[in-house]
Design an enzyme around this catalytic site. Structure first.
Site, PDB file in Angstrom:
ATOM      1  CG  ASP A   1       2.658  -1.680   0.336  1.00  0.00           C
ATOM      2  OD1 ASP A   1       1.805  -1.210  -0.265  1.00  0.00           O
ATOM      3  OD2 ASP A   1       3.595  -2.740  -0.013  1.00  0.00           O
ATOM      4  CB  SER A   2      -1.350  -3.452   0.110  1.00  0.00           C
ATOM      5  OG  SER A   2      -0.118  -3.847  -0.560  1.00  0.00           O
TER       6      SER A   2
ATOM      7  CE1 TYR B   1      -4.479  -3.022   1.708  1.00  0.00           C
ATOM      8  CE2 TYR B   1      -4.020  -0.835   1.191  1.00  0.00           C
ATOM      9  CZ  TYR B   1      -4.131  -1.945   2.131  1.00  0.00           C
ATOM     10  OH  TYR B   1      -3.979  -1.298   3.427  1.00  0.00           O
ATOM     11  N   GLY B   2      -4.817  -4.606  -4.607  1.00  0.00           N
ATOM     12  CA  GLY B   2      -5.175  -4.475  -6.050  1.00  0.00           C
ATOM     13  C   GLY B   2      -6.368  -4.859  -6.690  1.00  0.00           C
TER      14      GLY B   2
ATOM     15  CB  CYS C   1       0.546   1.372  -1.323  1.00  0.00           C
ATOM     16  SG  CYS C   1      -0.444   0.094  -2.319  1.00  0.00           S
TER      17      CYS C   1
ATOM     18  CB  THR D   1      -2.939  -0.183  -5.197  1.00  0.00           C
ATOM     19  OG1 THR D   1      -2.232  -0.965  -5.882  1.00  0.00           O
ATOM     20  CG2 THR D   1      -4.540  -0.464  -5.421  1.00  0.00           C
TER      21      THR D   1
ATOM     22  CB  CYS E   1       3.318  -2.787  -8.019  1.00  0.00           C
ATOM     23  SG  CYS E   1       2.734  -3.712  -6.536  1.00  0.00           S
ATOM     24  CB  THR E   2       5.841  -0.178  -3.503  1.00  0.00           C
ATOM     25  OG1 THR E   2       4.847  -1.009  -2.925  1.00  0.00           O
ATOM     26  CG2 THR E   2       5.618   0.989  -3.709  1.00  0.00           C
ATOM     27  CG  HIS E   3       4.340  -5.994  -3.060  1.00  0.00           C
ATOM     28  ND1 HIS E   3       3.496  -4.910  -2.746  1.00  0.00           N
ATOM     29  CD2 HIS E   3       4.045  -6.912  -2.323  1.00  0.00           C
ATOM     30  CE1 HIS E   3       3.110  -5.242  -1.544  1.00  0.00           C
ATOM     31  NE2 HIS E   3       3.265  -6.577  -1.322  1.00  0.00           N
TER      32      HIS E   3
HETATM   33  N1  DGL Z   1       2.620  -2.423  -3.280  1.00  0.00           N
HETATM   34  C1  DGL Z   1       1.275  -1.982  -3.609  1.00  0.00           C
HETATM   35  C2  DGL Z   1       1.066  -1.242  -4.713  1.00  0.00           C
HETATM   36  O1  DGL Z   1       2.072  -0.548  -4.857  1.00  0.00           O
HETATM   37  C3  DGL Z   1       0.685  -3.440  -3.800  1.00  0.00           C
HETATM   38  C4  DGL Z   1      -0.975  -3.558  -4.099  1.00  0.00           C
HETATM   39  C5  DGL Z   1      -1.605  -4.885  -3.716  1.00  0.00           C
HETATM   40  O2  DGL Z   1      -1.633  -4.918  -2.453  1.00  0.00           O
HETATM   41  O3  DGL Z   1      -2.288  -5.557  -4.580  1.00  0.00           O
HETATM   42  O4  DGL Z   1       0.367  -0.939  -5.415  1.00  0.00           O
END
Ligand code: DGL
Length: 259
Positions: A10-11, A42-43, A73, A75, A183-185
């Site tokens: 993930d990011s 990453y968004g 992720c 994104t 988003c996985t966060h």
């Molecule tokens: N966990 C990422 C997602 O699912 C976060 C993206 C980011 O880093 O902006 O989109």
């Protein structure tokens, strides 16, 4: 072959929410989690940049001999999974916002989605929405600022609570009855979301579906680990290991890796 680890990236720290679902469903699989926190979020990055970072992460996981990679992720999935699948021979599992289940469950015919700019502006997201949300109003909201707060260990802060309220109130005014976490966060926001949202609103995320799909693809490719022994679980981050450790609890150690 089957003893090789599943790679997950993930990011940043958010994909650990997906790792938890995978670990629950597949407790004997060896796993390696890679958190690219140094380059998060990453968004707001360009598609080209997201593809380049996804390739970098994939290369690290392949060096560690992974048999399958979960792009944990939204994104990175919506912008880069096509390139990854075209470039490498191992299977890739992606994650996309759960528009289809939300469209199926909504009674008000209005659903909300909170995701990054990179996900909401991607071609794949538009394709999915056009296909599965016909006749449904989709209220899209970019979750600007949420990922950096989580990356800094502030998932449950007052700052987060007021940011979420500014994003959710317009959705409530539009009469949503389902909120898709794109988003996985964001699963780490569920305690706050439950606090802010009226009880009838369903919170929908894709973690369990990703775990089920991982299981199915491993099975199809004869890659399931047949050994019923304690798995080797490794977490690596190019950011602060303490943030991931705090999301996982005492049981797992997290190592710094420069990548
Ligand atoms: N966990 C990422 C997602 O699912 C976060 C993206 C980011 O880093 O902006 O989109």
């Amino acid at each position: 072959m089957s003893k090789q680890p599943i790679g997950i990236f993930d990011s940043g720290v958010g994909g650990t929410s997906i790792w938890k679902d995978i670990y629950t469903l597949l407790p004997y699989e060896n796993t390696i989690y890679l958190s690219d926190s140094k380059y998060a979020p990453y968004g707001n990055k360009s598609k080209e940049k997201i593809v380049a970072l996804s390739i970098k992460n994939t290369e690290r996981l392949l060096e560690k001999d992974c048999k399958l990679i979960v792009v944990a992720c939204n994104t990175a999935t919506t912008n880069a999974i096509k390139t990854l699948r075209e470039t490498y021979t191992i299977p890739f599992i992606g994650i996309e916002p759960s528009i289809k289940p939300a469209a199926f469950q909504t009674k008000t015919k209005v659903i909300g989605i909170l995701a990054t700019k990179g996900t909401l502006t991607s071609e794949l997201f538009h394709k999915t929405t056009n296909l599965f949300a016909k006749g449904i109003t989709v209220v899209e909201q970019i979750g600007e600022g949420i990922v950096p707060l989580i990356e800094n260990g502030k998932a449950q802060s007052e700052e987060m609570k007021s940011l979420l309220k500014t994003y959710l109130i317009p959705m409530l005014d539009a009469n949503i009855d389902c909120l898709v976490l794109g988003c996985t966060h964001y699963p780490y926001l569920i305690p706050l979301l439950i606090n802010i949202l009226p009880k009838h609103i369903k919170i929908i995320d894709s973690g369990e579906a990703v775990a089920r799909q991982t299981n199915a693809i491993l099975e199809q490719n004869n890659l399931l680990n047949t050994q019923i022994t304690k798995p080797k679980i490794q977490f690596y981050t190019n950011g602060n290991p303490k943030i991931i450790a705090s999301l996982l609890g005492e049981k797992f150690s997290v190592n710094y890796l420069n990548f």
